[in-house]
Scaffold this motif. Sequence first.
Motif, PDB file in Angstrom:
ATOM      1  N   ASP A 483       0.804  -1.250   0.022  1.00  0.00           N
ATOM      2  CA  ASP A 483      -0.027   0.072   0.112  1.00  0.00           C
ATOM      3  C   ASP A 483       0.912   1.376  -0.075  1.00  0.00           C
ATOM      4  O   ASP A 483       0.174   2.307  -0.288  1.00  0.00           O
ATOM      5  CB  ASP A 483      -0.877   0.106   1.255  1.00  0.00           C
ATOM      6  CG  ASP A 483      -0.183   0.224   2.301  1.00  0.00           C
ATOM      7  OD1 ASP A 483       1.198   0.044   2.655  1.00  0.00           O
ATOM      8  OD2 ASP A 483      -1.087   0.168   3.598  1.00  0.00           O
ATOM      9  N   TYR A 484       2.315   1.179   0.223  1.00  0.00           N
ATOM     10  CA  TYR A 484       3.082   2.483   0.121  1.00  0.00           C
ATOM     11  C   TYR A 484       3.797   2.598  -1.192  1.00  0.00           C
ATOM     12  O   TYR A 484       4.682   3.306  -1.314  1.00  0.00           O
ATOM     13  CB  TYR A 484       3.911   2.432   1.438  1.00  0.00           C
ATOM     14  CG  TYR A 484       5.046   1.091   1.472  1.00  0.00           C
ATOM     15  CD1 TYR A 484       6.176   1.214   0.619  1.00  0.00           C
ATOM     16  CD2 TYR A 484       4.658   0.227   2.182  1.00  0.00           C
ATOM     17  CE1 TYR A 484       7.136   0.041   0.573  1.00  0.00           C
ATOM     18  CE2 TYR A 484       5.558  -1.066   2.121  1.00  0.00           C
ATOM     19  CZ  TYR A 484       6.744  -0.933   1.517  1.00  0.00           C
ATOM     20  OH  TYR A 484       7.457  -2.060   1.321  1.00  0.00           O
ATOM     21  N   MET A 485       3.217   1.603  -2.109  1.00  0.00           N
ATOM     22  CA  MET A 485       4.207   1.625  -3.362  1.00  0.00           C
ATOM     23  C   MET A 485       3.658   2.228  -4.634  1.00  0.00           C
ATOM     24  O   MET A 485       3.879   2.001  -5.610  1.00  0.00           O
ATOM     25  CB  MET A 485       4.408   0.229  -3.790  1.00  0.00           C
ATOM     26  CG  MET A 485       5.459  -0.600  -2.578  1.00  0.00           C
ATOM     27  SD  MET A 485       5.662  -2.216  -3.139  1.00  0.00           S
ATOM     28  CE  MET A 485       6.561  -2.839  -1.516  1.00  0.00           C
ATOM     29  N   SER A 486       2.299   2.920  -4.397  1.00  0.00           N
ATOM     30  CA  SER A 486       1.836   3.799  -5.697  1.00  0.00           C
ATOM     31  C   SER A 486       2.920   4.684  -6.001  1.00  0.00           C
ATOM     32  O   SER A 486       3.580   5.426  -5.177  1.00  0.00           O
ATOM     33  CB  SER A 486       0.485   4.250  -4.945  1.00  0.00           C
ATOM     34  OG  SER A 486      -0.260   3.367  -4.583  1.00  0.00           O
ATOM     35  N   GLN A 500       0.040  11.442   3.928  1.00  0.00           N
ATOM     36  CA  GLN A 500      -0.559  11.498   5.502  1.00  0.00           C
ATOM     37  C   GLN A 500      -0.479  10.171   6.292  1.00  0.00           C
ATOM     38  O   GLN A 500      -0.064  10.038   7.376  1.00  0.00           O
ATOM     39  CB  GLN A 500      -1.740  12.168   5.769  1.00  0.00           C
ATOM     40  CG  GLN A 500      -2.291  12.465   7.252  1.00  0.00           C
ATOM     41  CD  GLN A 500      -1.447  13.469   7.808  1.00  0.00           C
ATOM     42  OE1 GLN A 500      -0.959  14.368   7.496  1.00  0.00           O
ATOM     43  NE2 GLN A 500      -1.251  13.132   9.346  1.00  0.00           N
ATOM     44  N   MET A 501      -0.891   9.377   5.584  1.00  0.00           N
ATOM     45  CA  MET A 501      -1.027   7.660   5.934  1.00  0.00           C
ATOM     46  C   MET A 501       0.592   7.403   6.278  1.00  0.00           C
ATOM     47  O   MET A 501       0.956   6.752   7.319  1.00  0.00           O
ATOM     48  CB  MET A 501      -1.671   7.005   4.722  1.00  0.00           C
ATOM     49  CG  MET A 501      -1.370   5.589   5.302  1.00  0.00           C
ATOM     50  SD  MET A 501      -1.871   4.261   3.783  1.00  0.00           S
ATOM     51  CE  MET A 501      -0.436   4.598   2.611  1.00  0.00           C
ATOM     52  N   LEU A 502       1.288   7.906   5.283  1.00  0.00           N
ATOM     53  CA  LEU A 502       2.953   7.424   5.430  1.00  0.00           C
ATOM     54  C   LEU A 502       3.536   7.826   6.861  1.00  0.00           C
ATOM     55  O   LEU A 502       4.346   7.445   7.700  1.00  0.00           O
ATOM     56  CB  LEU A 502       3.714   7.808   4.370  1.00  0.00           C
ATOM     57  CG  LEU A 502       3.352   7.162   2.926  1.00  0.00           C
ATOM     58  CD1 LEU A 502       4.301   7.657   1.830  1.00  0.00           C
ATOM     59  CD2 LEU A 502       3.211   5.569   3.167  1.00  0.00           C
ATOM     60  N   VAL A 534      10.874   0.498   5.824  1.00  0.00           N
ATOM     61  CA  VAL A 534      10.626   1.518   4.832  1.00  0.00           C
ATOM     62  C   VAL A 534      10.858   2.850   5.292  1.00  0.00           C
ATOM     63  O   VAL A 534      10.825   3.171   6.475  1.00  0.00           O
ATOM     64  CB  VAL A 534       9.230   1.598   4.577  1.00  0.00           C
ATOM     65  CG1 VAL A 534       8.590   2.369   3.459  1.00  0.00           C
ATOM     66  CG2 VAL A 534       8.671   0.095   4.403  1.00  0.00           C
ATOM     67  N   LEU A 535      11.675   3.533   4.559  1.00  0.00           N
ATOM     68  CA  LEU A 535      11.790   5.057   4.723  1.00  0.00           C
ATOM     69  C   LEU A 535      11.265   5.844   3.648  1.00  0.00           C
ATOM     70  O   LEU A 535      11.263   5.610   2.629  1.00  0.00           O
ATOM     71  CB  LEU A 535      13.470   5.133   4.680  1.00  0.00           C
ATOM     72  CG  LEU A 535      13.993   6.598   5.014  1.00  0.00           C
ATOM     73  CD1 LEU A 535      15.295   6.444   5.756  1.00  0.00           C
ATOM     74  CD2 LEU A 535      14.112   7.349   3.752  1.00  0.00           C
ATOM     75  N   HIS A 536      10.747   7.047   4.167  1.00  0.00           N
ATOM     76  CA  HIS A 536      10.165   7.936   3.174  1.00  0.00           C
ATOM     77  C   HIS A 536      10.858   9.460   3.435  1.00  0.00           C
ATOM     78  O   HIS A 536      10.888   9.864   4.494  1.00  0.00           O
ATOM     79  CB  HIS A 536       8.783   8.268   3.079  1.00  0.00           C
ATOM     80  CG  HIS A 536       7.882   6.872   3.092  1.00  0.00           C
ATOM     81  ND1 HIS A 536       7.603   6.268   1.815  1.00  0.00           N
ATOM     82  CD2 HIS A 536       7.372   6.199   4.026  1.00  0.00           C
ATOM     83  CE1 HIS A 536       6.965   4.967   1.935  1.00  0.00           C
ATOM     84  NE2 HIS A 536       6.860   4.986   3.418  1.00  0.00           N
TER      85      HIS A 536
END
Length: 547
Positions: A483-486, A500-502, A534-536
């Motif tokens: 779900d974080y790969m869009s 915001q979710m991330l 995971v890092l953003h």
Amino acid sequence: MKKILIRIKNNELIFKERIKLQKEYKNLLNTNVISSNELVFSDDYIIENPNIVKTFISDLCKTYRVNTAIIENATLENILIPLLEKNEYITNLILKEDLPLSYSLCEKIITTNIKSINCYNLQPFMLELFDKHNIIVESRNEILFLSNFMLENNLNIFSSIFYKMTLKMTFPMKEQDEEDFQTFCKVNKYLKTIHVNMASLRDLENIIDTLKKNNKRNIKILIHDNITDMKTIEFLKNFNQKKKKRYKIYFKLAYSEDYISENIIKHTNSKILKTCGLIIIFIIMITFGYIFYDNYTSMQSDEIIKDSISKVIEITDVDKIIEDLELEGPSIDNDNNESDTNEPNKDNEEPPKKEVINKDIVSLLSVNPETAGWLEVKGTNIDYPIVKTINNEYYLKHNFYLEDDNNGWVFMDYRNEIDNLDDNTIFYAHNRYHSGVMFGTLQNTLRKNWYTNEENHIITYRTLYHTYKFRVFSIYKIYKTNDYMSTLFTNDEIRSNFYQMLKERSIYDFEITPTGTDKIITLSTCKDGDNRIVLHAVLEEKIDTIE
């Protein structure tokens, strides 16, 4: 105070220490004497008036057509070599005393106009540095053999010293080992781990002092010794508690399996438990032996590839490659999303060509045409060229040279654009935890000492035409999900909700909330079979010119 005689003979300038002055020089203190063919200076005078002495020497070289400098005493070399800076006449240097050339002196020589050196001997890696500066070296003795420290770590070329991440050190250290370790710390930029064979307080203190003097940070020292001395244990414990954060250096004890088994067995009288314990230890040793071998080969493979990449960057004719790229026109990296057309503009002028600002990446295209850029994450070992292909499987089992490799390589999601950032640009790599290669140190970001250090928050991603600076806004561990790969979103509201979710998942509040118009990057790797790290980070700065 020393008296230094400078004598002109033929086309040579001879420097030597004057132990016994002639009668006319008896009353010299900080003055100098100039005759038709010799000068006498005190070392204090040279240190206090270097520019004056430089001018004297330069004028003498011009007048008497001097092109060679001869230094007869090694104790004078560090004082005299700087006097040859910007001297366009002296191109040859002869060091008469039978002592090996030091690295500190080597650093001074490459700042001069000297093109050839005659010396007693020197370390092999210095030859590479001199060769890089087009300086020919003649050794009067065989090339100096490497110290135990240099041999043990295979540090026989300059690039291997520069990129080395893991060291092995055998105590007690000899004087040459200590000197070579000091030289290593001056050159190296990537050291992370030091393995030592015993807890020698003297040697450990010397290592710490050398690391501090050279501003080395985030160093882990593993001691492979069965320590029983309470004084030593107390020293290591106090250092980790009181000075670890200050110097970013910490110790870890690695007791042998034999030592552990002996101490466990002392607490039981049961033959069954003893036998089971030995079997378990045997299995553990085999397991760790395999892991050690696998990690060792992983690190060796990674270092070899990095050394090779470094050499490619040094020797490649990037201007020729850039010329070929520019012939393709602005279809490479079209940030304005203009259509690629062959129609001329109103003035029948060719579209402007983009400026290549990261030439090291250009050189790598000759090795792997799928090179996309270069990613660097502070506080980790992540400092790799990035590749991208038509799927997300190939580079899980192939390295930068397209060879079969269980390490794989760091690669961009196949859906992302290389030359234009998508809303979410994603990078993947294996988590080679024990060897620390690929994304093996991404888990550092989950530690408090990493995410509370603002110096670590900036991530750099460089492409041919741009340098991007991203600021971390979320890090977390999560059960496997996509779900974080869009990578793209239809409008700002959807994009903002995604960001915001991330942010809400993050284990630490970086006090940054990306907006619906921002672009981000994502770094993703396996934590274990079912979890991901995971890092953003959000784009903060885009640089289009050479800094």
